[in-house]
Design a protein around this motif. Structure first.
Motif, short mmCIF file in Angstrom:
data_model
loop_
_atom_site.label_atom_id
_atom_site.label_comp_id
_atom_site.label_asym_id
_atom_site.label_seq_id
_atom_site.Cartn_x
_atom_site.Cartn_y
_atom_site.Cartn_z
N ARG A 185 0.82 -1.22 0.00
CA ARG A 185 0.00 0.00 0.00
C ARG A 185 0.85 1.26 0.00
N ASP A 186 2.00 1.20 0.69
CA ASP A 186 2.79 2.44 0.81
C ASP A 186 4.21 2.11 1.29
N ILE A 187 5.19 2.83 0.75
CA ILE A 187 6.53 2.77 1.33
C ILE A 187 6.91 4.19 1.72
N ASP A 188 7.20 4.40 2.99
CA ASP A 188 7.57 5.73 3.48
C ASP A 188 9.05 5.67 3.85
N CYS A 189 9.90 6.05 2.88
CA CYS A 189 11.35 5.91 3.10
C CYS A 189 11.83 6.83 4.21
N ALA A 190 11.24 8.03 4.30
CA ALA A 190 11.68 8.97 5.33
C ALA A 190 11.36 8.42 6.72
N ASN B 274 11.10 5.19 7.26
CA ASN B 274 11.56 3.80 7.26
C ASN B 274 10.43 2.84 7.61
N SER B 275 9.34 2.89 6.85
CA SER B 275 8.23 1.98 7.10
C SER B 275 7.55 1.60 5.79
N ILE B 276 6.88 0.46 5.84
CA ILE B 276 6.17 -0.06 4.66
C ILE B 276 4.81 -0.57 5.13
N THR B 277 3.77 -0.29 4.33
CA THR B 277 2.44 -0.79 4.67
C THR B 277 2.01 -1.78 3.60
N VAL B 278 1.71 -3.01 4.04
CA VAL B 278 1.43 -4.10 3.08
C VAL B 278 0.16 -4.83 3.47
N GLU B 279 -0.45 -5.48 2.48
CA GLU B 279 -1.60 -6.31 2.79
C GLU B 279 -1.12 -7.65 3.37
N ALA B 280 -2.01 -8.27 4.13
CA ALA B 280 -1.59 -9.44 4.93
C ALA B 280 -1.19 -10.64 4.08
N GLY B 281 -1.69 -10.72 2.84
CA GLY B 281 -1.38 -11.88 2.02
C GLY B 281 -0.09 -11.75 1.22
N ALA B 282 0.61 -10.62 1.36
CA ALA B 282 1.90 -10.48 0.66
C ALA B 282 2.88 -11.49 1.22
N SER C 74 8.16 -11.16 -1.07
CA SER C 74 7.76 -10.00 -1.89
C SER C 74 7.94 -8.70 -1.10
N VAL C 75 7.77 -8.75 0.20
CA VAL C 75 7.97 -7.55 1.02
C VAL C 75 9.46 -7.22 1.11
N GLN C 76 10.28 -8.26 1.25
CA GLN C 76 11.74 -8.04 1.24
C GLN C 76 12.15 -7.35 -0.06
N THR C 77 11.58 -7.86 -1.19
CA THR C 77 11.94 -7.31 -2.50
C THR C 77 11.49 -5.86 -2.63
N ALA C 78 10.25 -5.60 -2.20
CA ALA C 78 9.74 -4.22 -2.31
C ALA C 78 10.62 -3.27 -1.50
N ALA C 79 11.04 -3.73 -0.32
CA ALA C 79 11.90 -2.88 0.52
C ALA C 79 13.24 -2.65 -0.18
N ARG C 80 13.80 -3.74 -0.73
CA ARG C 80 15.12 -3.64 -1.38
C ARG C 80 15.06 -2.67 -2.56
N GLU C 81 13.95 -2.74 -3.31
CA GLU C 81 13.81 -1.85 -4.47
C GLU C 81 13.77 -0.38 -4.04
N ALA C 82 13.40 -0.14 -2.78
CA ALA C 82 13.41 1.23 -2.26
C ALA C 82 14.69 1.50 -1.46
N SER C 83 15.71 0.63 -1.67
CA SER C 83 17.00 0.75 -0.96
C SER C 83 16.84 0.66 0.55
N LEU D 55 5.10 -1.96 8.79
CA LEU D 55 6.28 -2.65 9.32
C LEU D 55 7.50 -1.74 9.25
N LYS D 56 8.45 -2.00 10.13
CA LYS D 56 9.68 -1.20 10.16
C LYS D 56 10.61 -1.58 9.01
N LEU D 57 11.26 -0.61 8.43
CA LEU D 57 12.35 -0.85 7.49
C LEU D 57 13.65 -0.33 8.09
N PHE D 58 14.75 -0.76 7.50
CA PHE D 58 16.07 -0.37 8.01
C PHE D 58 16.96 0.00 6.82
N PRO D 59 18.03 0.73 7.08
CA PRO D 59 18.98 0.98 5.98
C PRO D 59 19.48 -0.35 5.43
#
Ligand SMILES: Cc1cc2nc3c(=O)[nH]c(=O)nc-3n(C[C@H](O)[C@H](O)[C@H](O)COP(=O)(O)OP(=O)(O)OC[C@H]3O[C@@H](n4cnc5c(N)ncnc54)[C@H](O)[C@@H]3O)c2cc1C
Length: 463
Positions: free
Chosen positions: A98-103, A105-113, A117-126, A211-215
């Motif tokens: 649903r959303d990646i907020d890099c500033a 460091n968070s990502i909002t995803v649907e439960a069936g992801a 796929s969430v790891q990949t989406a995060a990686r694509e946003a560095s 969910l939390k993201l990290f550098p």
């Protein structure tokens, strides 16, 4: 019944209501093939609104719902009972990011992801989403949250509970809890999302999560080290933490019998066999060669006897593959009585010694395989060959479990540190968990699901 199927189809569309045996079969057996159920249908909603409509319909008709993610939990948590009256609700169509907020460091995803796929989406946003499990290609975020999954990097980043900032949940009466917050600090009352983490679908259906993201670390150093005892292994854990702080990302151990099995089935891939093997990984920003150099120098100062440090990404992956192949390799030797226990890492060596002695006294010659995430105290503790032919292994399961779980309790541990409780371990939970904690859990169930329609038959109905 036809009317029910018709109503379900109105909500999710006819192609997303499965009723034929051939179609429903994959949803009715758990990962290990130990539990088999039946169902009235498998439904796959595509949105939170559809989940809420399904739940309201089921509440009105008193139909129980079994939420299912990737069906990789190994304790029958997502398997319906054999009545044929329960509805399996698959989250597989709700895979949106649903959303990646890099500033933030968070990502909002649907439960069936899926986790991958969430790891990949995060990686694509560095960015890094650090949860990592061998089942990551199949398991889903909703299942990860519902089992409070951990994995290979809990030591540094924590379990799903620590990685979750917010949740959206459909409650048993069809109301939607909107708690998709990206906040890291919020003192406004109780943190109600926590109730649904680790609840294994018995209090409501998670439809989305923040969910939390990290550098994204760009440097890593990975080593396979041999040590002479579990005591020494835990000493190394402390010393590595002291030397490298948070850079220590993974700290896995494998006992000698585990290494011998890997060697038997994958000859030539193991660098050496030691009383205990450690697989450690450091990660950081910067340069892998430099980090590898620091690790090499530190290991030399420790007068390491046996050890290899990966010199390339290919070598690193080979070392990790050994660890990841452990479960499958053990399967080749037949069944075992499995435990995913956790004890404080400071108690690992004492637990292993005491539990091994107690099992050998009761079942002389039994084979004990110990491996896992020692950095956070979570071990796979698998027992086989309690009888000479091993065919009647599961006749001994209750006695083996009692010995293992008594020792776990003695060392202040938990009987479920990884795979959940499901229908496999409810009675054991009732025996070992604090009675006040159990009573609070029963009250929560009564308050949130008074009709008992959310994943009935699992541990909350066994405690
Ligand atoms: C090879 C392998 C390796 C594994 N390694 C690890 C590991 O390292 N660490 C670890 O923690 N686990 C591990 N597991 C166990 C498993 O992958 C995890 O428990 C995972 O989190 C389960 O996710 P899932 O989507 O498959 O959930 P499922 O198995 O489908 O469901 C698990 C539970 O969650 C409920 N549920 C599922 N989705 C939802 C939802 N959206 N809302 C409410 N309830 C829901 C189900 O009803 C069930 O009670 C491993 C499993 C395998 C097969």
């Amino acid at each position: 019944m036809n009317d029910l199927i018709h109503r379900l189809a109105e909500i999710v569309g006819p192609t997303h209501v499965l009723t034929q045996d051939g179609d429903t079969a994959p949803y009715l057996t758990d990962w290990r093939g130990r539990y088999h159920g039946r169902c009235v249908a498998v439904v796959a909603p595509a949105s939170t609104a559809e989940v809420a409509a399904l739940v309201r319909l089921c509440a009105a008709r008193h139909i129980a719902i079994v939420p299912q993610g990737g069906n990789t939990s190994t304790c029958g948590a997502a398997t319906p009972d054999t009545s044929g009256l329960q509805l399996v609700l698959s989250l597989a169509r709700m895979q949106g990011i649903r959303d990646i907020d890099c500033a933030n460091n968070s990502i909002t995803v649907e439960a069936g992801a899926t986790l991958a796929s969430v790891q990949t989406a995060a990686r694509e946003a560095s960015r890094l989403f650090p949860l990592s499990l061998a089942s990551e290609g199949s398991c889903q975020i909703g299942g990860n949250l519902s089992t409070n999954a951990g994995g290979l990097a809990v030591l540094r980043y924590g379990t799903m509970r620590e990685l979750c900032l917010g949740l959206e949940v459909v409650l048993a009466d069809g109301r939607v809890l909107h708690a998709l917050s990206g906040l890291r600090k919020d003192s406004s009352g109780l943190d109600v999302k926590q109730l649904f983490i680790g609840a294994e679908g018995q209090l409501g259906i998670i439809t989305a999560a923040t969910l939390k993201l990290f550098p994204l670390p760009d440097a890593s150093a990975t080593a396979w080290i041999g040590v002479d005892s579990a005591d020494t292994a835990i000493h190394w854990l402390g010393a590595l933490r002291q030397a490298f702080g948070d850079r220590l990302t993974s700290f896995e151990i494998l006992s000698e019998p585990c290494q011998r099995l890997l060697d038997k089935h994958q000859a030539g891939r193991l660098p050496f066999i030691a009383p205990w093997a450690l697989l450690i990984e450091l990660s950081d920003a910067g340069d892998s060669a430099e980090l590898g150099e620091r690790l090499t120098m530190w290991l030399a100062e420790q007068q390491m006897v046996d050890g290899v440090i990966a010199q390339s990404e290919a070598e690193r992956l080979k070392l990790w593959q050994l660890r990841e192949d452990m479960s499958e390799t053990q399967k080749k030797e037949g069944a075992s009585i499995k435990h995913d226990i956790g004890v404080p890492s400071s108690a690992i060596a004492a637990f292993i010694a005491a539990c091994g002695d107690a099992l050998q006294a009761a079942f002389p010659g039994c084979r004990i395989m110990v491996f896992g995430h020692a950095g956070d105290g979570n071990l796979h503790y698998n027992v086989s060959h309690t009888r000479t032919d091993n065919a009647a292994l599961f006749d001994d399961e209750a006695a083996v479990n009692a010995i293992v779980y008594d020792q776990v309790a003695h060392y202040g541990g938990t009987l479920a540190a990884e795979h959940g409780v499901g229908q496999l371990k409810g009675a054991w939970l009732a025996r070992y968990k604090d009675p006040v904690a159990l009573s609070i859990m029963r009250s929560m169930k009564q308050a949130l699901d008074p009709q008992g329609l959310m994943n009935p038959g699992k541990w909350l109905s066994q405690i």
